[in-house]
Motif scaffolding. Structure first.
Motif, PDB file in Angstrom:
ATOM      1  N   UNK A  40       0.828  -1.214  -0.085  1.00 50.57           N
ATOM      2  CA  UNK A  40       0.247  -0.030   0.054  1.00 50.57           C
ATOM      3  C   UNK A  40       1.042   1.202   0.077  1.00 50.57           C
ATOM      4  N   UNK A  41       0.687   1.945  -1.055  1.00 52.87           N
ATOM      5  CA  UNK A  41       1.748   3.094  -1.261  1.00 52.87           C
ATOM      6  C   UNK A  41       1.473   4.094  -0.119  1.00 52.87           C
ATOM      7  N   UNK A  42       2.557   4.777   0.290  1.00 52.76           N
ATOM      8  CA  UNK A  42       2.724   5.616   1.451  1.00 52.76           C
ATOM      9  C   UNK A  42       3.810   6.637   1.152  1.00 52.76           C
ATOM     10  N   UNK A  69       1.885  13.363  -0.116  1.00 54.85           N
ATOM     11  CA  UNK A  69       2.249  13.439  -1.442  1.00 54.85           C
ATOM     12  C   UNK A  69       1.316  12.337  -1.954  1.00 54.85           C
ATOM     13  N   UNK A  70       0.814  11.230  -1.649  1.00 56.72           N
ATOM     14  CA  UNK A  70       0.015  10.322  -2.012  1.00 56.72           C
ATOM     15  C   UNK A  70      -1.285  10.950  -2.654  1.00 56.72           C
ATOM     16  N   UNK A  71      -1.976  11.785  -1.620  1.00 57.48           N
ATOM     17  CA  UNK A  71      -3.378  12.203  -1.915  1.00 57.48           C
ATOM     18  C   UNK A  71      -3.253  13.795  -2.269  1.00 57.48           C
ATOM     19  N   UNK A 111      -4.232  20.352  -3.448  1.00 57.45           N
ATOM     20  CA  UNK A 111      -3.384  20.662  -4.801  1.00 57.45           C
ATOM     21  C   UNK A 111      -3.921  21.167  -5.697  1.00 57.45           C
ATOM     22  N   UNK A 112      -3.541  22.186  -6.517  1.00 54.74           N
ATOM     23  CA  UNK A 112      -4.051  22.540  -7.659  1.00 54.74           C
ATOM     24  C   UNK A 112      -4.074  21.744  -8.834  1.00 54.74           C
ATOM     25  N   UNK A 113      -3.360  20.601  -8.721  1.00 53.02           N
ATOM     26  CA  UNK A 113      -3.108  19.749  -9.853  1.00 53.02           C
ATOM     27  C   UNK A 113      -4.246  18.668  -9.660  1.00 53.02           C
ATOM     28  N   UNK A 114      -5.019  18.475 -10.647  1.00 55.69           N
ATOM     29  CA  UNK A 114      -6.147  17.473 -10.960  1.00 55.69           C
ATOM     30  C   UNK A 114      -5.618  15.932 -10.989  1.00 55.69           C
ATOM     31  N   UNK A 115      -4.585  16.001 -11.808  1.00 56.53           N
ATOM     32  CA  UNK A 115      -4.006  14.509 -12.311  1.00 56.53           C
ATOM     33  C   UNK A 115      -2.454  14.538 -11.984  1.00 56.53           C
TER      34      UNK A 115
END
Length: 342
Positions: free
Chosen positions: A250-252, A268-270, A287-291
């Motif tokens: 499970x990425x952390x 940083x994951x979410x 975050x301002x980034x959608x993807x």
């Protein structure tokens, strides 16, 4: 129309290629490809074709020898880490601007030679640390410098990602991350954490590292590394712990900085930032980034603007060297089981 060269069109090479195509300026794209066995991937790293077709993607393939006789507006070095510097030097000699994927290399051999060429030829060099273009990093830096939360007491950075899940479309055993001679291992592969630690906390004093190969994965590199780095900033010494591994399914990924008067958490994951002051939640910023790719796109746009205007990029050769020095010191500490002064 300006010429751009890609050396290697695997996962990261294709990502930069897709993003280059979104820039309004028109470029003629060339590529040096050796294995030619990479599948074509989409923005989410999903396979859309079993083989990447240069023709269908508007790329002209040329030989390595021929490519070194051409001056390109930009050369994207996207081959395995151990090959970065040789490829970079060959094109720096012709005065081509360089975008070198992280890390700069897997050793210090040829680093000084490339540095001299960059200066002599007056070229610009970027290193692929896209987190340096994230607004959260700048915001965290401002909190540190303003001392709104007091002095730093300690910091904890982590990046955990199971290696076989990293590129699910390929056999993890054949990827460069699993092979020592190609520059693999969790320290160099997850060097982003080391790079942004240097950005936030400036010059490290020493580093110690424990870990090694702890799993049953069929690799010949370390899959666990726990770094403890002493930094000195604003006449204040503190420890930064960086935990890296190829083990967690499970990425952390996070950055937690403990100050005298509060705590700052970057997930940083979410991709959100939470700031606590005096144990109370002060603010949570999305975050301002959608993807995920939005940050890579911003990086490429900024770097290409820098090349156009002959401006040194934010992620440049100098800080690429600093991050490599610290990463190699951590690997040395791991091997010798002792603290390494920097």
């Amino acid at each position: 129309m300006k010429n751009i060269l890609f050396i290697g069109l695997g996962s990261i090479g294709q990502r930069h290629l897709r993003n280059i195509s979104q820039i309004k300026k028109k470029y003629k794209i060339f590529a040096v490809r050796k294995k030619k066995n990479s599948p074509q991937l989409n923005i989410d790293n999903k396979v859309v074709n079993k083989k990447f077709s240069s023709y269908d993607n508007g790329v002209t393939e040329i030989t390595e020898k021929k490519s070194t006789n051409i001056k390109f507006h930009a050369v994207f070095i996207c081959n395995p880490s151990s090959m970065h510097l040789k490829s970079s030097i060959a094109h720096a000699k012709n005065g081509s601007n360089l975008f070198i994927e992280k890390p700069l290399s897997n050793n210090m051999k040829y680093v000084e030679q490339l540095g001299r060429l960059i200066k002599q030829k007056k070229i610009k060099c970027a290193v692929g640390y896209q987190l340096r273009y994230h607004p959260f990093l700048e915001k965290i830096k401002n909190y540190i410098n303003s001392k709104k939360l007091g002095k730093i007491k300690e910091a904890f950075l982590r990046n955990s990602h199971y290696l076989p899940y990293h590129h699910r479309y390929e056999d993890y055993k054949t990827g460069y991350a699993a092979i020592n001679s190609l520059g693999g291992g969790v320290i160099l592969c997850f060097i982003h954490e080391i790079d942004y630690a240097n950005y936030l906390f400036k010059k490290p004093i020493n580093v110690s590292c424990v870990g090694g190969k702890k799993s049953k994965l069929k690799i010949d590199v370390e899959d666990l590394a726990k770094l403890k780095i002493k930094y000195k900033l604003h006449n204040n010494e503190f420890l930064v712990h960086i935990d890296l591994d190829f083990l967690e399914k499970k990425e952390k990924r996070y950055c937690k900085i403990i100050f005298e008067k509060g705590v700052l958490n970057w997930d940083l994951k979410n991709d959100f930032l939470t700031i606590y002051k005096n144990k109370k939640k002060k603010v949570k910023i999305k975050s301002p980034f959608k993807r995920r790719n939005d940050l890579f796109l911003k990086e490429i746009k900024k770097v290409m603007q820098n090349f156009e205007k002959k401006v040194t990029p934010v992620s440049n050769f100098k800080n690429g060297v600093s991050s490599l020095v610290l990463a190699l010191a951590a690997k040395k500490s791991l091997k010798l089981n002792k603290k390494i002064k920097l």
